[in-house]
Write a protein that holds these residues in place. Sequence first.
Motif, PDB file in Angstrom:
ATOM      1  N   LEU A 123      75.797   7.526 -74.053  1.00 27.20           N
ATOM      2  CA  LEU A 123      75.620   7.987 -75.430  1.00 27.20           C
ATOM      3  C   LEU A 123      76.851   7.629 -76.277  1.00 27.20           C
ATOM      4  O   LEU A 123      76.716   7.233 -77.430  1.00 27.20           O
ATOM      5  N   LEU A 124      78.029   7.760 -75.690  1.00 25.98           N
ATOM      6  CA  LEU A 124      79.262   7.528 -76.432  1.00 25.98           C
ATOM      7  C   LEU A 124      79.722   6.077 -76.426  1.00 25.98           C
ATOM      8  O   LEU A 124      80.668   5.733 -77.143  1.00 25.98           O
ATOM      9  N   HIS A 173      63.717  19.743 -79.470  1.00 29.23           N
ATOM     10  CA  HIS A 173      63.733  19.360 -78.057  1.00 29.23           C
ATOM     11  C   HIS A 173      65.059  19.716 -77.397  1.00 29.23           C
ATOM     12  O   HIS A 173      65.081  20.173 -76.255  1.00 29.23           O
ATOM     13  N   VAL A 174      66.170  19.497 -78.096  1.00 32.34           N
ATOM     14  CA  VAL A 174      67.497  19.759 -77.519  1.00 32.34           C
ATOM     15  C   VAL A 174      68.046  21.130 -77.917  1.00 32.34           C
ATOM     16  O   VAL A 174      69.191  21.457 -77.613  1.00 32.34           O
ATOM     17  N   GLU A 175      67.222  21.914 -78.604  1.00 35.28           N
ATOM     18  CA  GLU A 175      67.575  23.280 -79.004  1.00 35.28           C
ATOM     19  C   GLU A 175      68.806  23.332 -79.899  1.00 35.28           C
ATOM     20  O   GLU A 175      69.722  24.122 -79.697  1.00 35.28           O
ATOM     21  N   ASP A 179      79.900  20.163 -74.901  1.00 36.06           N
ATOM     22  CA  ASP A 179      78.618  20.778 -74.535  1.00 36.06           C
ATOM     23  C   ASP A 179      77.462  20.155 -75.310  1.00 36.06           C
ATOM     24  O   ASP A 179      76.392  19.914 -74.750  1.00 36.06           O
ATOM     25  N   VAL A 180      77.666  19.895 -76.582  1.00 39.03           N
ATOM     26  CA  VAL A 180      76.623  19.288 -77.410  1.00 39.03           C
ATOM     27  C   VAL A 180      76.376  17.844 -76.982  1.00 39.03           C
ATOM     28  O   VAL A 180      75.231  17.395 -76.923  1.00 39.03           O
ATOM     29  N   ILE A 181      77.429  17.114 -76.655  1.00 38.89           N
ATOM     30  CA  ILE A 181      77.274  15.731 -76.186  1.00 38.89           C
ATOM     31  C   ILE A 181      76.411  15.709 -74.929  1.00 38.89           C
ATOM     32  O   ILE A 181      75.500  14.881 -74.798  1.00 38.89           O
ATOM     33  N   ALA A 224      72.741  13.981 -74.624  1.00 35.44           N
ATOM     34  CA  ALA A 224      72.504  12.957 -73.605  1.00 35.44           C
ATOM     35  C   ALA A 224      71.308  13.327 -72.735  1.00 35.44           C
ATOM     36  O   ALA A 224      70.441  12.485 -72.471  1.00 35.44           O
ATOM     37  N   ARG A 225      71.245  14.579 -72.306  1.00 39.93           N
ATOM     38  CA  ARG A 225      70.101  15.018 -71.493  1.00 39.93           C
ATOM     39  C   ARG A 225      68.800  14.883 -72.270  1.00 39.93           C
ATOM     40  O   ARG A 225      67.787  14.461 -71.728  1.00 39.93           O
TER      41      ARG A 225
END
Length: 67
Positions: free
Chosen positions: A62-63, A25-27, A46-48, A52-53
């Motif tokens: 998220l954090l 889903h998040v690639e 970028d990964v965070i 989150a998205r």
Amino acid sequence: MSAVKRLRDLRQERGWGSQEAFAHHVELDRTYISGLERGRRNPTLDVIVKLARGLDTTPSELLSTVE
């Protein structure tokens, strides 16, 4: 609550039972998600944002952790 547990809990709360389905889903690679959840990997900003998205939340949510 640790950031590691937070990611796993949010993933499961949002209905992503498997790391593999969420990773798709998040690639991202499933092994990368596994490494994050086990505290073996450190995500870039970028990964965070991507995580989150994918979890329909904000990076700050998220954090956020409770010690």
